[in-house]
Motif scaffolding. Structure first.
Motif, PDB file in Angstrom:
ATOM      1  N   ARG A  11      -6.853  -1.999  -9.150  1.00  0.00           N
ATOM      2  CA  ARG A  11      -5.445  -1.586  -9.283  1.00  0.00           C
ATOM      3  C   ARG A  11      -4.718  -2.010  -8.008  1.00  0.00           C
ATOM      4  N   THR A  12      -4.071  -3.144  -8.076  1.00  0.00           N
ATOM      5  CA  THR A  12      -3.459  -3.724  -6.888  1.00  0.00           C
ATOM      6  C   THR A  12      -1.935  -3.794  -6.943  1.00  0.00           C
ATOM      7  N   LEU A  13      -1.342  -3.425  -8.060  1.00  0.00           N
ATOM      8  CA  LEU A  13       0.095  -3.613  -8.232  1.00  0.00           C
ATOM      9  C   LEU A  13       0.877  -2.312  -8.220  1.00  0.00           C
ATOM     10  N   LEU A  14       2.132  -2.432  -7.798  1.00  0.00           N
ATOM     11  CA  LEU A  14       3.131  -1.404  -8.034  1.00  0.00           C
ATOM     12  C   LEU A  14       3.922  -1.867  -9.240  1.00  0.00           C
ATOM     13  N   GLN A  59       4.963   3.225 -21.243  1.00  0.00           N
ATOM     14  CA  GLN A  59       3.650   3.212 -21.895  1.00  0.00           C
ATOM     15  C   GLN A  59       2.828   2.008 -21.437  1.00  0.00           C
ATOM     16  N   ASP A  60       3.469   0.843 -21.405  1.00  0.00           N
ATOM     17  CA  ASP A  60       2.780  -0.382 -20.993  1.00  0.00           C
ATOM     18  C   ASP A  60       2.280  -0.276 -19.562  1.00  0.00           C
ATOM     19  N   PHE A  61       3.137   0.152 -18.646  1.00  0.00           N
ATOM     20  CA  PHE A  61       2.745   0.218 -17.238  1.00  0.00           C
ATOM     21  C   PHE A  61       1.669   1.270 -16.999  1.00  0.00           C
ATOM     22  N   THR A  62       1.718   2.397 -17.702  1.00  0.00           N
ATOM     23  CA  THR A  62       0.716   3.442 -17.487  1.00  0.00           C
ATOM     24  C   THR A  62      -0.627   3.097 -18.127  1.00  0.00           C
ATOM     25  N   GLU A  63      -0.643   2.151 -19.053  1.00  0.00           N
ATOM     26  CA  GLU A  63      -1.899   1.733 -19.676  1.00  0.00           C
ATOM     27  C   GLU A  63      -2.526   0.528 -18.989  1.00  0.00           C
ATOM     28  N   ARG A  64      -1.769  -0.171 -18.163  1.00  0.00           N
ATOM     29  CA  ARG A  64      -2.301  -1.349 -17.488  1.00  0.00           C
ATOM     30  C   ARG A  64      -3.359  -0.956 -16.470  1.00  0.00           C
ATOM     31  N   LYS A  65      -4.395  -1.777 -16.373  1.00  0.00           N
ATOM     32  CA  LYS A  65      -5.508  -1.492 -15.471  1.00  0.00           C
ATOM     33  C   LYS A  65      -5.312  -2.104 -14.087  1.00  0.00           C
ATOM     34  N   ASP A  66      -4.215  -2.854 -13.904  1.00  0.00           N
ATOM     35  CA  ASP A  66      -3.953  -3.465 -12.602  1.00  0.00           C
ATOM     36  C   ASP A  66      -2.838  -2.757 -11.836  1.00  0.00           C
ATOM     37  N   VAL A  67      -2.259  -1.701 -12.397  1.00  0.00           N
ATOM     38  CA  VAL A  67      -1.172  -0.969 -11.755  1.00  0.00           C
ATOM     39  C   VAL A  67      -1.732   0.278 -11.074  1.00  0.00           C
ATOM     40  N   ALA A  68      -1.463   0.404  -9.770  1.00  0.00           N
ATOM     41  CA  ALA A  68      -1.915   1.568  -9.011  1.00  0.00           C
ATOM     42  C   ALA A  68      -0.854   2.657  -8.965  1.00  0.00           C
ATOM     43  N   ILE A  69       0.417   2.243  -8.861  1.00  0.00           N
ATOM     44  CA  ILE A  69       1.519   3.197  -8.725  1.00  0.00           C
ATOM     45  C   ILE A  69       2.678   2.744  -9.597  1.00  0.00           C
ATOM     46  N   PHE A  91      -4.260   7.700 -12.338  1.00  0.00           N
ATOM     47  CA  PHE A  91      -3.901   6.294 -12.127  1.00  0.00           C
ATOM     48  C   PHE A  91      -3.304   5.714 -13.388  1.00  0.00           C
ATOM     49  N   PRO A  92      -2.223   4.992 -13.282  1.00  0.00           N
ATOM     50  CA  PRO A  92      -1.463   4.823 -12.050  1.00  0.00           C
ATOM     51  C   PRO A  92      -0.737   6.117 -11.670  1.00  0.00           C
ATOM     52  N   ALA A  93      -0.622   6.301 -10.368  1.00  0.00           N
ATOM     53  CA  ALA A  93       0.131   7.452  -9.867  1.00  0.00           C
ATOM     54  C   ALA A  93       1.595   7.258 -10.250  1.00  0.00           C
ATOM     55  N   LEU A  94       2.242   8.324 -10.643  1.00  0.00           N
ATOM     56  CA  LEU A  94       3.640   8.282 -11.061  1.00  0.00           C
ATOM     57  C   LEU A  94       4.499   8.959 -10.000  1.00  0.00           C
ATOM     58  N   LEU A  95       5.463   8.214  -9.471  1.00  0.00           N
ATOM     59  CA  LEU A  95       6.357   8.756  -8.455  1.00  0.00           C
ATOM     60  C   LEU A  95       7.801   8.573  -8.889  1.00  0.00           C
ATOM     61  N   GLU A  96       8.548   9.659  -8.898  1.00  0.00           N
ATOM     62  CA  GLU A  96       9.971   9.598  -9.213  1.00  0.00           C
ATOM     63  C   GLU A  96      10.725   9.397  -7.905  1.00  0.00           C
ATOM     64  N   ILE A  97      11.625   8.415  -7.906  1.00  0.00           N
ATOM     65  CA  ILE A  97      12.345   8.058  -6.690  1.00  0.00           C
ATOM     66  C   ILE A  97      13.853   8.148  -6.927  1.00  0.00           C
ATOM     67  N   PRO A  98      14.621   8.386  -5.861  1.00  0.00           N
ATOM     68  CA  PRO A  98      16.076   8.424  -6.010  1.00  0.00           C
ATOM     69  C   PRO A  98      16.640   7.017  -6.136  1.00  0.00           C
ATOM     70  N   SER A  99      17.902   6.957  -6.482  1.00  0.00           N
ATOM     71  CA  SER A  99      18.610   5.681  -6.462  1.00  0.00           C
ATOM     72  C   SER A  99      19.875   5.871  -5.642  1.00  0.00           C
ATOM     73  N   LYS A 100      20.566   4.780  -5.399  1.00  0.00           N
ATOM     74  CA  LYS A 100      21.777   4.828  -4.587  1.00  0.00           C
ATOM     75  C   LYS A 100      22.825   5.767  -5.202  1.00  0.00           C
ATOM     76  N   GLU A 101      22.929   5.737  -6.508  1.00  0.00           N
ATOM     77  CA  GLU A 101      23.956   6.521  -7.206  1.00  0.00           C
ATOM     78  C   GLU A 101      23.494   7.919  -7.631  1.00  0.00           C
ATOM     79  N   HIS A 102      22.185   8.140  -7.641  1.00  0.00           N
ATOM     80  CA  HIS A 102      21.636   9.413  -8.131  1.00  0.00           C
ATOM     81  C   HIS A 102      20.657   9.974  -7.102  1.00  0.00           C
TER      82      HIS A 102
END
Length: 121
Positions: A11-14, A59-69, A91-102
């Protein structure tokens, strides 16, 4: 016999699901990846993006075996909140992040809600 578990070292990708500014910034930082099947590791969400497209990318990103986060803008996560709240895998770890507008709202963060529940808060 093949095993269904994946070595964490594979798992090497974000991956990122977010608004244009957030995704662009992360791509400029070097997280972009396109595999041999032309599948990338990001989705830019705007006001015209259908919820089904966001759900499908999640769904796609959480099922991929190369995604770490998987990074997702919190305001985008709100559009698919039931799906985000159901996600329990390490895995992959799920992180909610802010945005410029929110700005970030800890009360809406699915990971923090689980931690608070475990702590009995």
């Amino acid at each position: 016999m093949a095993t269904t578990t994946t070595n964490p070292k594979d798992r090497t990708l974000l991956a990122v699901i977010g608004d244009e500014d957030s995704v662009t910034g992360l791509l400029l930082a070097g997280i972009g990846h396109v595999d041999q099947n032309q599948k990338n590791n990001f989705l830019i969400v705007d006001s015209k993006t259908q919820t089904s497209v966001i759900e499908s990318a999640f769904q796609d990103f959480t099922e991929r075996k190369d995604v770490a986060i998987l990074l997702i803008n919190q305001h985008v996560a709100e559009k698919i909140r039931p799906t985000v709240d159901r996600y329990q895998a390490a895995f992959p770890a799920l992180l909610e992040i802010p945005s410029k507008e929110h700005p970030y709202d800890p009360a809406k963060d699915s990971v923090l809600k689980r931690v608070q529940k475990l702590r009995g808060d």
